[in-house]
Write an enzyme that holds these catalytic residues in place. Structure first.
Site, PDB file in Angstrom:
ATOM      1  N   SER A  12       0.852  -1.195   0.000  1.00 56.45           N
ATOM      2  CA  SER A  12       0.000   0.000   0.000  1.00 56.45           C
ATOM      3  C   SER A  12       0.884   1.240   0.000  1.00 56.45           C
ATOM      4  O   SER A  12       1.670   1.447   0.933  1.00 56.45           O
ATOM      5  CB  SER A  12      -0.883   0.010   1.251  1.00 56.45           C
ATOM      6  N   HIS A  37      -1.214  -1.400  -4.359  1.00 61.28           N
ATOM      7  CA  HIS A  37      -2.468  -1.040  -3.693  1.00 61.28           C
ATOM      8  C   HIS A  37      -2.498   0.470  -3.436  1.00 61.28           C
ATOM      9  O   HIS A  37      -1.609   1.034  -2.816  1.00 61.28           O
ATOM     10  CB  HIS A  37      -2.550  -1.805  -2.368  1.00 61.28           C
ATOM     11  N   ASP A  39      -4.567   3.583  -1.903  1.00 60.84           N
ATOM     12  CA  ASP A  39      -5.607   3.945  -0.932  1.00 60.84           C
ATOM     13  C   ASP A  39      -6.108   5.365  -1.165  1.00 60.84           C
ATOM     14  O   ASP A  39      -5.378   6.333  -0.954  1.00 60.84           O
ATOM     15  CB  ASP A  39      -5.048   3.837   0.494  1.00 60.84           C
ATOM     16  N   MET A  41      -8.649   8.179   0.052  1.00 65.13           N
ATOM     17  CA  MET A  41      -9.433   8.542   1.250  1.00 65.13           C
ATOM     18  C   MET A  41      -9.973   9.953   1.126  1.00 65.13           C
ATOM     19  O   MET A  41      -9.274  10.844   0.636  1.00 65.13           O
ATOM     20  CB  MET A  41      -8.546   8.468   2.498  1.00 65.13           C
ATOM     21  N   HIS A  70      -8.325   1.105  -3.949  1.00 67.12           N
ATOM     22  CA  HIS A  70      -9.214   0.921  -2.800  1.00 67.12           C
ATOM     23  C   HIS A  70      -9.840   2.279  -2.472  1.00 67.12           C
ATOM     24  O   HIS A  70      -9.170   3.171  -1.963  1.00 67.12           O
ATOM     25  CB  HIS A  70      -8.355   0.397  -1.621  1.00 67.12           C
ATOM     26  N   MET A  72     -11.939   4.567  -0.371  1.00 69.12           N
ATOM     27  CA  MET A  72     -12.565   4.808   0.938  1.00 69.12           C
ATOM     28  C   MET A  72     -13.238   6.167   0.850  1.00 69.12           C
ATOM     29  O   MET A  72     -12.824   7.151   1.482  1.00 69.12           O
ATOM     30  CB  MET A  72     -11.491   4.764   2.037  1.00 69.12           C
ATOM     31  N   MET A 141     -11.131  -5.846   5.806  1.00 67.57           N
ATOM     32  CA  MET A 141     -10.315  -4.869   6.539  1.00 67.57           C
ATOM     33  C   MET A 141      -9.966  -5.460   7.907  1.00 67.57           C
ATOM     34  O   MET A 141     -10.850  -5.831   8.681  1.00 67.57           O
ATOM     35  CB  MET A 141     -11.091  -3.560   6.737  1.00 67.57           C
ATOM     36  N   GLY A 146      -8.292   4.098   7.420  1.00 64.47           N
ATOM     37  CA  GLY A 146      -7.990   5.519   7.582  1.00 64.47           C
ATOM     38  C   GLY A 146      -6.506   5.798   7.735  1.00 64.47           C
ATOM     39  O   GLY A 146      -6.024   6.831   7.290  1.00 64.47           O
ATOM     40  N   GLY A 149      -0.154   1.564   9.600  1.00 63.76           N
ATOM     41  CA  GLY A 149       0.580   1.299  10.839  1.00 63.76           C
ATOM     42  C   GLY A 149      -0.264   0.929  12.038  1.00 63.76           C
ATOM     43  O   GLY A 149       0.202   1.003  13.176  1.00 63.76           O
ATOM     44  N   ASP A 177      -6.439  -6.415   4.328  1.00 68.65           N
ATOM     45  CA  ASP A 177      -5.849  -5.073   4.340  1.00 68.65           C
ATOM     46  C   ASP A 177      -5.798  -4.526   5.759  1.00 68.65           C
ATOM     47  O   ASP A 177      -6.836  -4.284   6.377  1.00 68.65           O
ATOM     48  CB  ASP A 177      -6.705  -4.159   3.441  1.00 68.65           C
ATOM     49  N   GLY A 179      -2.468  -4.035   8.952  1.00 72.10           N
ATOM     50  CA  GLY A 179      -1.690  -4.733   9.978  1.00 72.10           C
ATOM     51  C   GLY A 179      -1.059  -6.036   9.520  1.00 72.10           C
ATOM     52  O   GLY A 179      -0.731  -6.888  10.350  1.00 72.10           O
ATOM     53  N   SER A 200       3.004  -0.351   6.052  1.00 72.19           N
ATOM     54  CA  SER A 200       4.164  -0.164   6.927  1.00 72.19           C
ATOM     55  C   SER A 200       5.051  -1.413   6.947  1.00 72.19           C
ATOM     56  O   SER A 200       6.272  -1.307   7.050  1.00 72.19           O
ATOM     57  CB  SER A 200       3.703   0.201   8.342  1.00 72.19           C
TER      58      SER A 200
HETATM   59  C1  DX5 Z   1      -6.035   1.363   5.763  1.00 72.86           C
HETATM   60  C2  DX5 Z   1      -5.580   1.173   4.337  1.00 72.86           C
HETATM   61  C3  DX5 Z   1      -4.509   0.156   4.245  1.00 72.86           C
HETATM   62  C4  DX5 Z   1      -3.294   0.523   5.037  1.00 72.86           C
HETATM   63  C5  DX5 Z   1      -2.434  -0.650   5.287  1.00 72.86           C
HETATM   64  O1  DX5 Z   1      -6.969   2.355   5.824  1.00 72.86           O
HETATM   65  O2  DX5 Z   1      -6.643   0.771   3.518  1.00 72.86           O
HETATM   66  O3  DX5 Z   1      -4.198  -0.169   2.912  1.00 72.86           O
HETATM   67  O4  DX5 Z   1      -2.555   1.510   4.435  1.00 72.86           O
HETATM   68  O5  DX5 Z   1      -1.344  -0.201   6.023  1.00 72.86           O
HETATM   69  P1  DX5 Z   1      -0.644  -1.104   7.109  1.00 72.86           P
HETATM   70  O6  DX5 Z   1      -0.135  -2.313   6.391  1.00 72.86           O
HETATM   71  O7  DX5 Z   1       0.457  -0.247   7.642  1.00 72.86           O
HETATM   72  O8  DX5 Z   1      -1.668  -1.453   8.140  1.00 72.86           O
HETATM   73 ZN    ZN Z   2      -6.284  -0.251   1.491  1.00 70.25          ZN
END
Ligand code: DX5
Ligand code: ZN
Length: 232
Positions: A12, A37, A39, A41, A70, A72, A141, A146, A149, A177, A179, A200
């Site tokens: 990501s 990936h 993101d 937002m 993705h 959001m 998820m 949002g 990390g 997606d 952690g 991360s």
């Molecule tokens: C969360 C995102 C993820 C996120 C994953 O809102 O959709 O794609 O960046 O990041 P890590 O792997 O650090 O949890």
């Molecule tokens: Zn994502």
């Protein structure tokens, strides 16, 4: 884009250097990722803002592999066209992002792009039962979306297993997606996930000047995920 259930690693770029996205995408592809990936937002559906379709379009020439977008954002329908125009290979929208998610999927599916549905940790898989035959991917998820990390939410592993049963023999990817690290990758691959998003867990410690860290992290997560399947 042929369907296959092998483990795919999707970094990501939320955890990449925002001032150097093009080079970051090229670096992770060179270092062996499968998908990229992205993101998006909106500061409304999730409490953070990243970027929009214009940035995705600018990134497209830097991504030779799969561009996994993705979204959001809510409401989402009016923005689908611009992400199609940006060249996304997969457009994933949230089940929670609108009252007419079926209509949103109809709109995506009327184009030659893959469609995905993401579900937040508090959303049951029953919410997607009625359109499971319309989608190519379910994104589970494992954090509240949002931010990068965050800590993996373990209760979602059972959800992945139930989802795998619901999908059965259908050609539907299970993406996870949030952690995902070498420690949590085995849990999700064993439960049935085949696309592992990690921000991360891949970008931390590396940079476009030192991309070998990205490669090490991609390989480590892939190996941990694959080892857990072989153990079975
Ligand atoms: C969360 C995102 C993820 C996120 C994953 O809102 O959709 O794609 O960046 O990041 P890590 O792997 O650090 O949890
Ligand atoms: Zn994502």
């Amino acid at each position: 884009m042929a369907f296959d259930k092998s483990i795919k690693i999707a970094p990501s770029i939320l955890s990449a250097d925002f001032s150097n996205f093009g080079a970051e995408c090229e670096a992770i592809e060179r270092e062996g990722c499968d998908w990229v990936h992205i993101d998006v937002m909106d500061g409304h559906f999730v409490p953070n803002i990243t970027f929009g379709a214009q940035t995705c379009k600018s990134l497209r020439p830097h991504i030779k592999k799969i561009m996994d977008v993705h979204l959001m954002i809510s409401p989402v329908d009016d923005f689908i066209d611009s992400f199609l125009d940006a060249g996304a290979d997969i457009i994933t929208v949230h089940a929670e992002a609108g009252f007419h998610i079926h209509r949103t999927l109809q709109k995506i599916n009327s184009h030659s792009v893959k469609s995905g549905i993401a579900i937040n940790p508090g959303t049951p898989i029953s919410s997607i039962e009625n359109f499971i035959d319309m989608i190519d991917l379910v994104c589970v998820m494992t954090v509240n979306p949002g931010f990068g990390g965050q800590k993996f939410i373990h209760s979602q592993v059972e959800k992945i297993k139930s989802l795998k049963n619901m999908i059965g023999e259908r050609d539907v990817h299970i993406e996870v997606d949030g952690g995902v690290t070498v420690d949590t990758a085995p849990l999700v691959s064993r439960a049935g996930a085949d696309v592992l998003v990690a921000g991360s867990g891949i970008f931390s410690g590396g940079s476009v000047e030192n991309t070998s860290i990205y490669g090490n992290n991609i390989r480590a997560i892939r190996e941990a995920a694959n080892a857990a399947i072989i153990e079975e």
